[in-house]
Structures are given as structure tokens and as C-alpha cells.
Enzyme design. Structure first.
Site, PDB file in Angstrom:
ATOM      1  N   GLY A 106       5.190   0.109  -3.771  1.00  0.00           N
ATOM      2  CA  GLY A 106       4.332  -1.067  -3.963  1.00  0.00           C
ATOM      3  C   GLY A 106       3.157  -0.729  -4.876  1.00  0.00           C
ATOM      4  N   LYS A 129      18.288   0.332   8.227  1.00  0.00           N
ATOM      5  CA  LYS A 129      18.240   0.135   6.779  1.00  0.00           C
ATOM      6  C   LYS A 129      19.583  -0.333   6.218  1.00  0.00           C
ATOM      7  CE  LYS A 129      14.288   1.108   4.770  1.00  0.00           C
ATOM      8  NZ  LYS A 129      13.699   0.234   3.744  1.00  0.00           N
ATOM      9  N   TYR A 141      16.638   4.743  12.152  1.00  0.00           N
ATOM     10  CA  TYR A 141      16.120   4.258  10.863  1.00  0.00           C
ATOM     11  C   TYR A 141      17.277   3.931   9.916  1.00  0.00           C
ATOM     12  CZ  TYR A 141      13.897   4.593   6.254  1.00  0.00           C
ATOM     13  OH  TYR A 141      13.471   4.339   4.985  1.00  0.00           O
ATOM     14  N   HIS A 150       7.623  14.507   2.793  1.00  0.00           N
ATOM     15  CA  HIS A 150       8.805  14.972   2.068  1.00  0.00           C
ATOM     16  C   HIS A 150       8.408  16.202   1.266  1.00  0.00           C
ATOM     17  CE1 HIS A 150      11.567  11.824   3.144  1.00  0.00           C
ATOM     18  NE2 HIS A 150      10.564  10.970   3.044  1.00  0.00           N
ATOM     19  N   SER A 198       0.821  -1.218   0.000  1.00  0.00           N
ATOM     20  CA  SER A 198       0.000   0.000   0.000  1.00  0.00           C
ATOM     21  C   SER A 198       0.857   1.270   0.000  1.00  0.00           C
ATOM     22  CB  SER A 198      -0.953   0.000   1.206  1.00  0.00           C
ATOM     23  OG  SER A 198      -0.208  -0.157   2.393  1.00  0.00           O
TER      24      SER A 198
HETATM   25  P1  GDP Z   1      12.836  16.008   2.382  1.00  0.00           P
HETATM   26  O1  GDP Z   1      11.624  16.818   2.719  1.00  0.00           O
HETATM   27  O2  GDP Z   1      13.033  14.850   3.266  1.00  0.00           O
HETATM   28  O3  GDP Z   1      12.923  15.652   0.945  1.00  0.00           O
HETATM   29  O4  GDP Z   1      14.019  16.945   2.794  1.00  0.00           O
HETATM   30  P2  GDP Z   1      15.218  17.599   2.014  1.00  0.00           P
HETATM   31  O5  GDP Z   1      16.070  18.219   3.063  1.00  0.00           O
HETATM   32  O6  GDP Z   1      15.849  16.647   1.060  1.00  0.00           O
HETATM   33  O7  GDP Z   1      14.564  18.748   1.109  1.00  0.00           O
HETATM   34  C1  GDP Z   1      13.731  19.671   1.593  1.00  0.00           C
HETATM   35  C2  GDP Z   1      14.014  20.996   0.901  1.00  0.00           C
HETATM   36  O8  GDP Z   1      12.783  21.567   0.484  1.00  0.00           O
HETATM   37  C3  GDP Z   1      14.622  21.996   1.865  1.00  0.00           C
HETATM   38  O9  GDP Z   1      15.412  22.933   1.144  1.00  0.00           O
HETATM   39  C4  GDP Z   1      13.379  22.713   2.419  1.00  0.00           C
HETATM   40  O10 GDP Z   1      13.670  24.007   2.900  1.00  0.00           O
HETATM   41  C5  GDP Z   1      12.510  22.789   1.158  1.00  0.00           C
HETATM   42  N1  GDP Z   1      11.071  22.878   1.454  1.00  0.00           N
HETATM   43  C6  GDP Z   1      10.275  23.907   1.089  1.00  0.00           C
HETATM   44  N2  GDP Z   1       9.029  23.744   1.504  1.00  0.00           N
HETATM   45  C7  GDP Z   1       8.983  22.539   2.147  1.00  0.00           C
HETATM   46  C8  GDP Z   1       7.951  21.806   2.796  1.00  0.00           C
HETATM   47  O11 GDP Z   1       6.788  22.218   2.870  1.00  0.00           O
HETATM   48  N3  GDP Z   1       8.273  20.599   3.331  1.00  0.00           N
HETATM   49  C9  GDP Z   1       9.533  20.096   3.266  1.00  0.00           C
HETATM   50  N4  GDP Z   1       9.791  18.896   3.786  1.00  0.00           N
HETATM   51  N5  GDP Z   1      10.552  20.779   2.671  1.00  0.00           N
HETATM   52  C10 GDP Z   1      10.288  21.980   2.120  1.00  0.00           C
END
Ligand code: GDP
Length: 306
Positions: free
Chosen positions: A14, A134, A130, A173, A10
Site C-alpha cells: 500500500g 488466502k 493463513y 522475513h 500502511s
Molecule cells: P522468509 O524469512 O519468510 O523469507 O523465509 P525463507 O525460508 O523464504 O528464507 C529464509 C532464508 O534466509 C533461510 O535460508 C534462513 O536460514 C535465511 N536467514 C538468514 N538469516 C535470517 C534471519 O535473520 N531471518 C530470517 N527470517 N531468515 C534468515
């Protein structure tokens, strides 16, 4: 004749495998079986008698979940993975592909990320439970290969997005969180707030490409070491924001909230190994992937994970 078992049915990967409409595939989700229970897992594997397994099931969460429950994430994932691999060994499974992720690489590492560097340092402190659990998939694959000759391999995709993702604004994410936030900003006629400057770059891969690649790996990749799955194309968060806004037809104000952390500027990964094996594989563009993902999101809201 071969029979494939897919765990984590789910989840996002998958579900993407299901969409390929293959024959002779059995799908197991957490509703069918708790993979943390070895005897039940063994019993079901004996019943289904799979020849091949794609193992995508895991206990996952965002930074919040990972920071609050490192012990639980460690134990649950260790149990799930050791149980699946051991039950597969005991029932004579010919080939098993399991999923890791680039977020389990050492916190301090050299870029682009390369398969050989997976164990060369501590993971980021926010998800170490985690990440270590993994990484043990790779250890178990190699140990089982050495002692029992098992053909168990693992893959390491970069940032996957697509239908059936977790669209939580706080815990999701970046892409699913952005899609959900723009949707709400449009609906409520309020500005859309992006965390950070929008400058950071990430390698986004569409779930259906990863599903197709995992099937190719199942049939063709027999190396004991993991393989990184990525197009190698980087896009900025800002580019993705404008793509999503255009697709959702959001015309309001977009604010980049620079008081929020940008995180790592780049996390490039090395796809030399994938290219060596599959030089002609065409990843779908982010334009097409976002278009499909947003269509799915709009058609399934509010019954999505969020
Ligand atoms: P991920 O959310 O696990 O993919 O985290 P990453 O660190 O790889 O990438 C997140 C990037 O997106 C960072 O530069 C954040 O500042 C930006 N970003 C902008 N808006 C958002 C949001 O609403 N949620 C998240 N998770 N990241 C955001």
C-alpha cells in the site's frame, strides 16, 4: 471517471502504491476501518464508491505468529477477504486485484511454482490457517466470476522487500531481519550472525515494482486465474548479506550460523505468464532495491515496524 481504493494502505505494498502519487486514489488502513466488520466495510464502500480496488490488507506474521495463532489468522483473513470482495460486488466495483503470496502454495509441490498448482496439496503446517484463508481469494474470485460476472483477479508475488516492511529480527522475513541485524551489529560493534549457510536461493522483488505491476494488472489483466509476479532471478542469502553489509558499511565479522535451519534450498517460481503479458517489464536490480531500502531504513529508524 475511475476511482481506485487501496486497502492495507500502511503496509509495504500500500505504501509503495502511495509513493507513485496517483490521482483519484483513496487509501484505507486498519486505522480507518476494520475490514473484519462487514457492515462498516459496506458502508465505507458505498460512501467512497470506488470503481477499482487493489486489496493488499491482511493479517500477517512470521513463523511465530502463524504457529501460535492459526485460528485467528484463518478467521481474520477469511473475514477481511470475503467482506472486501462481497462489498465490492454489492457496490458494483468494476475491477478488483487482491494479493496472495507464494508462501501459500502446497508444501509438497513441483518447482518452479506455477499458478495452476496453487490448490494441489496442503500448505506448510506452520502457516496452514493463513494459507488456506488466502487461497480462498482465488476460489471467491472464480465463484463470483461464474455467478455474477465479477472481474476480480489475484496476484502472487514472491519475496517482496522494501520500505514500510516489518523489520522484526525474530519475526521478520529474511531481508528486513538481516538489515536490522547488520544495523545493530555495526552500532554495537559485535559480529553479525546470519541464520543458516547463506546458500539458499530466493526471488526477491522490490515493493515499488510490485506496486507498478498491480496497477498494470488493474487495467489490463482480465483472466480469472491468478498470475505470479516475479523477475525469475534468484539470489543467494549470502549475496544479499554482502550487499546489505556493503551498503550499511559494516566491516565487522559475518558469521553463518549453520546450527540454524536453512529452510528450503530453492523456491523458484514460473514467470512465463507475466512475461507473456509484459515481456518488456524491467524489474529493478537487487543492488538498487537494497540501496533504496537501506536508505529508507536508516532515515526512519527507530520509527519503523519492528
Ligand atoms: P522468509 O524469512 O519468510 O523469507 O523465509 P525463507 O525460508 O523464504 O528464507 C529464509 C532464508 O534466509 C533461510 O535460508 C534462513 O536460514 C535465511 N536467514 C538468514 N538469516 C535470517 C534471519 O535473520 N531471518 C530470517 N527470517 N531468515 C534468515
Amino acid at each position: 471517471m475511475s476511482k481506485i481504493l487501496v486497502t492495507g494502505a500502511s503496509g509495504m505494498i500500500g505504501s509503495a502504491i502511495k509513493e507513485l502519487n496517483l490521482r483519484n486514489v483513496v487509501y484505507l488502513s486498519h486505522k480507518d476501518l476494520d475490514l473484519r466488520d462487514f457492515l462498516k466495510t459496506l458502508e465505507i464502500f458505498q460512501e467512497i464508491k470506488p470503481t477499482h480496488i487493489i486489496h493488499t490488507a491482511a493479517i500477517v506474521g512470521g513463523v511465530g505468529g502463524n504457529s501460535a495463532h492459526p485460528g485467528q489468522y484463518f478467521l481474520d483473513n477469511i473475514k477481511i477477504n470475503t467482506n472486501v470482495l462481497e462489498a465490492a460486488r454489492q457496490t458494483g466495483v468494476e475491477k478488483l486485484v487482491s494479493f496472495m503470496s507464494t508462501c501459500i502454495f502446497p508444501n509438497e509441490c513441483t518447482y518452479p511454482l506455477s499458478e495452476k498448482d496453487l490448490h494441489k496439496g496442503e500448505p506448510h503446517s506452520s502457516n496452514f490457517g493463513y494459507a488456506y484463508a488466502k487461497r480462498m481469494l482465488d476460489v471467491q474470485n472464480r465463484a463470483y466470476h461464474k455467478e455474477y460476472g465479477c472481474n476480480f483477479v489475484s496476484v502472487i508475488p514472491t519475496n517482496i522487500y522494501g520500505p514500510f516492511d516489518n523489520y522484526s529480527i525474530e519475526n521478520g522475513h529474511v531481508l528486513p531481519a538481516l538489515i536490522h541485524k547488520i544495523y545493530l551489529a555495526k552500532k554495537n560493534e559485535i559480529p553479525f550472525i546470519v541464520w543458516g549457510s547463506g546458500e539458499p536461493l530466493r526471488e526477491f522483488v522490490y515493493s515499488s515494482d510490485i506496486a507498478k505491476l498491480s496497477l498494470w494488472i488493474l487495467d489490463n489483466y482480465n483472466e480469472n486465474d491468478p498470475i505470479i509476479l516475479t523477475s525469475g532471478i534468484e539470489n543467494s542469502i549470502k549475496e544479499m548479506v554482502y550487499l546489505i553489509a556493503e551498503k550499511i558499511k559494516f566491516t565487522g565479522e559475518i558469521i553463518f550460523d549453520k546450527t540454524k535451519p536453512d529452510g528450503q534450498f530453492r523456491k523458484p517460481s514460473n514467470n512465463t505468464k507475466l512475461k507473456k503479458h509484459l515481456p518488456n517489464f524491467k524489474f529493478i536490480t537487487v543492488e538498487e532495491g537494497i540501496s533504496k531500502t537501506v536508505d529508507w531504513f536508516l532515515n526512519n529508524y527507530p520509527n519503523i515496524r519492528k
